[in-house]
Design a protein around this motif. Structure first.
Motif, mmCIF file in Angstrom:
data_model
loop_
_atom_site.group_PDB
_atom_site.id
_atom_site.type_symbol
_atom_site.label_atom_id
_atom_site.label_comp_id
_atom_site.label_asym_id
_atom_site.label_seq_id
_atom_site.Cartn_x
_atom_site.Cartn_y
_atom_site.Cartn_z
ATOM 1 N N THR A 5 0.849 -1.184 0.000
ATOM 2 C CA THR A 5 0.000 0.000 0.000
ATOM 3 C C THR A 5 0.887 1.237 0.000
ATOM 4 O OG1 THR A 5 -0.085 0.200 2.402
ATOM 5 C CG2 THR A 5 -1.741 -1.226 1.369
ATOM 6 N N ARG A 6 0.318 2.351 -0.355
ATOM 7 C CA ARG A 6 1.067 3.615 -0.302
ATOM 8 C C ARG A 6 1.487 3.914 1.140
ATOM 9 N NH1 ARG A 6 2.038 5.268 -5.008
ATOM 10 N NH2 ARG A 6 0.558 5.053 -6.694
ATOM 11 N N ASP A 83 2.379 2.056 -9.125
ATOM 12 C CA ASP A 83 1.992 1.310 -7.929
ATOM 13 C C ASP A 83 3.231 1.041 -7.068
ATOM 14 O OD1 ASP A 83 -0.704 1.127 -8.666
ATOM 15 O OD2 ASP A 83 -0.327 -0.683 -9.852
#
Length: 107
Positions: A5-6, A83
Motif C-alpha cells: 500500500t502507499r 503502484d
C-alpha cells in the motif's frame, strides 16, 4: 512480485519498507523484527520510490539527502509502475543464524 500500500511505503525508513516487504512474503510480526536485508537483491517500482521521497520531503530532507540514502542503502528502481511494487531475489531476506548448543562430554 509484492504489492504494497502507499501507507506501507510512505516513510523515511527504508528498514520499515523492507520489513513491510517481508510481511508481504509471509513473515510474521515477531520474525520480521529479527531479519536483516540485502538491498542489492531488491527491485522496486517508481511509485514505491516516489512514496519514500514524498515522505522524506515532508520530513524536510533535501534532495541530496534523499538521493544519497537511495544510492547507499536503497534498492534498484527498475519497475516501471506508479503502484508500490517490489520484486525480491533470493538473498534479500537474511534470517538470523541460530546458535548451536554444543554438548561437551566430560571425561
Amino acid at each position: 512480485m509484492i504489492k504494497l500500500t502507499r501507507e506501507d511505503c510512505h516513510t523515511t525508513s527504508l528498514l520499515g519498507i523492507y520489513q513491510n516487504i517481508a510481511r508481504g512474503l509471509g513473515y510474521g510480526p515477531r520474525k520480521v523484527k529479527q531479519l536483516e536485508f540485502n538491498c542489492t537483491k531488491l527491485s522496486v517500482s517508481r511509485g514505491l520510490a516516489e512514496e519514500f521521497k514524498s515522505a522524506a520531503t515532508e520530513a524536510e530532507w533535501d534532495k541530496q539527502e534523499i538521493n544519497t540514502v537511495f544510492l547507499l542503502f536503497g534498492p534498484k528502481i527498475t519497475i516501471d509502475s506508479d503502484d508500490c511494487i517490489a520484486e525480491v531475489e533470493d538473498g534479500f531476506v537474511i534470517e538470523p543464524k541460530r546458535e548451536r548448543l554444543v554438548k561437551v562430554a566430560h571425561a
